[in-house]
Design a protein around this motif. Structure first.
Motif, short mmCIF file in Angstrom:
data_model
loop_
_atom_site.label_atom_id
_atom_site.label_comp_id
_atom_site.label_asym_id
_atom_site.label_seq_id
_atom_site.Cartn_x
_atom_site.Cartn_y
_atom_site.Cartn_z
N UNK A 137 0.82 -1.21 0.00
CA UNK A 137 0.00 0.00 0.00
C UNK A 137 0.86 1.26 0.00
N UNK A 138 0.20 2.37 -0.36
CA UNK A 138 0.77 3.70 -0.24
C UNK A 138 -0.24 4.53 0.56
N UNK A 139 -0.23 4.42 1.89
CA UNK A 139 -1.19 5.18 2.69
C UNK A 139 -1.05 6.68 2.45
N UNK A 167 -0.86 0.77 7.18
CA UNK A 167 0.58 0.80 7.45
C UNK A 167 1.24 -0.59 7.49
N UNK A 168 0.57 -1.64 7.94
CA UNK A 168 1.26 -2.95 7.92
C UNK A 168 1.69 -3.41 6.54
N UNK A 169 1.08 -2.84 5.50
CA UNK A 169 1.40 -3.24 4.12
C UNK A 169 2.13 -2.12 3.36
N UNK A 170 2.53 -1.06 4.06
CA UNK A 170 3.04 0.14 3.40
C UNK A 170 4.45 -0.04 2.83
N UNK A 171 4.60 0.38 1.59
CA UNK A 171 5.91 0.45 0.94
C UNK A 171 6.31 1.92 0.75
N UNK A 172 5.39 2.81 1.07
CA UNK A 172 5.61 4.24 0.98
C UNK A 172 4.51 4.94 1.77
N UNK A 173 4.66 6.25 1.98
CA UNK A 173 3.66 7.05 2.69
C UNK A 173 3.53 8.39 1.98
N UNK A 174 2.29 8.85 1.81
CA UNK A 174 2.04 10.11 1.13
C UNK A 174 1.45 11.13 2.11
N UNK A 234 2.53 6.48 11.83
CA UNK A 234 3.53 5.98 10.90
C UNK A 234 4.77 5.49 11.64
N UNK A 235 5.22 6.27 12.61
CA UNK A 235 6.41 5.90 13.39
C UNK A 235 6.16 4.63 14.19
N UNK A 236 4.98 4.53 14.81
CA UNK A 236 4.66 3.35 15.61
C UNK A 236 4.65 2.07 14.78
N UNK A 237 4.40 2.23 13.48
CA UNK A 237 4.40 1.06 12.58
C UNK A 237 5.82 0.62 12.22
N UNK A 238 6.82 1.38 12.66
CA UNK A 238 8.20 1.02 12.37
C UNK A 238 8.69 1.48 11.01
N UNK A 239 7.95 2.39 10.39
CA UNK A 239 8.31 2.88 9.05
C UNK A 239 9.42 3.92 9.15
N UNK A 240 10.46 3.79 8.31
CA UNK A 240 11.59 4.72 8.35
C UNK A 240 12.05 5.18 6.98
N UNK A 241 11.28 4.90 5.95
CA UNK A 241 11.72 5.24 4.59
C UNK A 241 11.16 6.60 4.17
N UNK A 242 10.96 6.79 2.86
CA UNK A 242 10.52 8.08 2.34
C UNK A 242 9.07 8.39 2.66
N UNK A 243 8.81 9.63 3.04
CA UNK A 243 7.45 10.16 3.12
C UNK A 243 7.37 11.25 2.05
N UNK A 244 6.39 11.11 1.15
CA UNK A 244 6.28 12.03 0.03
C UNK A 244 5.34 13.18 0.30
N UNK A 245 5.80 14.39 0.09
CA UNK A 245 4.95 15.58 0.22
C UNK A 245 4.06 15.68 -1.02
N UNK A 246 2.75 15.80 -0.79
CA UNK A 246 1.81 15.95 -1.91
C UNK A 246 0.82 17.06 -1.57
N UNK A 247 1.14 18.25 -2.04
CA UNK A 247 0.30 19.42 -1.79
C UNK A 247 -0.78 19.54 -2.85
N UNK A 248 -2.03 19.67 -2.40
CA UNK A 248 -3.16 19.81 -3.33
C UNK A 248 -4.04 21.00 -2.98
N UNK A 249 -3.49 21.96 -2.26
CA UNK A 249 -4.31 23.10 -1.81
C UNK A 249 -4.58 24.12 -2.89
N UNK A 250 -5.45 25.07 -2.56
CA UNK A 250 -5.80 26.11 -3.52
C UNK A 250 -5.61 27.51 -2.95
N UNK A 251 -5.13 27.61 -1.71
CA UNK A 251 -4.90 28.93 -1.12
C UNK A 251 -3.47 29.41 -1.34
#
Length: 333
Positions: A228-230, A263-270, A294-311
């Motif tokens: 997954x990519x939560x 998160x148990x299936x996460x290969x990335x986080x958005x 995310x931290x409690x799940x033991x994830x330590x790899x990339x977290x991707x910033x994805x901004x979708x705002x309009x302000x």
């Protein structure tokens, strides 16, 4: 005799003073080197994750302002990121001209690799859209969608990306959606396995935003290279008008429960963001709470910033999201 006594007295006094000075220095030195790390020092420690940028954060620059998508690595580097999350659709104007020929795909890979290498960036993943429905109720359409994704698996492998992100649209009937999603993912993950590429699914509208169902799909597929990519946002299960991606949301899944289940299936986080208050916090999403999950799940790899705002403009929104991620990471348990 008196002179000798005086001499001894002077020498003794100097020794005492010197010893006293030495002792004071040792005491001060010991006091200046505490063994316990202060709270302030802990707060300035490096985050538990690495920072990547989802290219969708600059889609308006590309579509509306004519910015070359191949400047992605240069811009991301300048904004303080180390990883790149490509979006296939930002290159379709060029690739569709040749119907995604092998030559065109090879040129895409070559250009992306050259830019990422030039700026010392890591190619993390490619987000794939518009290549068919991997959860289609029609088996032939599902198979065609799987085959349409092969070229992107190959591209990801050639670029050193660990994953491609795919979508599961399909039926709105849970039993049908789960069965068809499992079939489509197994087919594609089997192809990608020998190429060391993961097939990952984002909560991205429809039943894919029902995290419990998506987790059930992952459990049933049961393949190491399928995950997954939560996404912190994107938990709208049903919208007015039936669209997966636009329109007013009628039914929304709990975002914190959803990320926890995925998160148990996460290969990335958005790290999705929309708008910010005066303190720099996201107005809809509690970033500290999300990052703790995310931290409690033991994830330590990339977290991707994805901004979708309009302000905010895209650059300002990207930087605000990055800053929020870094600040929120300082106050976790």
């Amino acid at each position: 005799m008196k002179r000798n006594h005086l001499k001894h007295a002077v020498l003794l006094g100097m020794a005492i003073v010197t010893l006293g000075m030495y002792s004071c220095k040792e005491t001060k030195k010991a006091e200046a080197e505490p063994t316990v790390v202060s709270t302030e020092e802990e707060k300035t420690a490096d985050p538990f994750f690495e920072l990547s940028l989802a290219q969708w954060s600059m889609h308006k620059m590309v579509f509306d302002e004519g910015v070359d998508p191949y400047t992605f690595a240069e811009k991301a580097k300048g904004w303080g990121f180390s990883g790149l999350e490509y979006v296939s659709g930002l290159y379709y104007k060029e690739l569709e001209k040749s119907n995604f020929s092998k030559e065109a795909m090879a040129a895409f890979v070559e250009k992306c690799n050259a830019e990422s290498e030039k700026y010392g960036m890591v190619n993390v993943l490619i987000m794939i859209d518009g290549q068919g429905d991997l959860a289609s109720v029609d088996a032939k359409e599902r198979k065609k969608a799987v085959e349409n994704h092969y070229k992107w698996v190959d591209a990801a492998a050639a670029m050193g990306c660990h994953s491609i992100r795919v979508n599961l649209d399909g039926s709105q009937i849970p039993e049908e959606w789960i069965a068809n999603s499992v079939d489509g993912l197994k087919q594609l993950a089997t192809y990608a396995k020998d190429k060391n590429v993961n097939i990952i699914v984002e909560n991205h509208g429809g039943l894919s935003s029902n995290a419990a169902m998506l987790a059930e799909v992952m459990k049933t597929v049961n393949m190491e290279n399928c995950g997954t990519l939560p996404d912190f946002g994107n938990f709208c299960v049903k919208r007015k008008g039936g669209s997966y991606y636009s329109g007013e949301c009628e039914e929304e899944y709990d975002m914190y429960q959803g990320v926890s289940e995925l998160m148990p299936y996460a290969k990335g986080v958005s790290a999705k963001s929309y708008n910010f208050d005066e303190a720099g916090n996201e107005t809809k999403i509690d970033y500290s709470k999300m990052l703790q999950i995310v931290k409690n799940a033991g994830y330590t790899s990339f977290i991707g910033v994805e901004y979708e705002g309009d302000e905010l403009g895209e650059e300002a929104g990207i930087l605000a999201t990055k800053e929020l991620l870094l600040n929120a990471s300082k106050n976790l348990e």
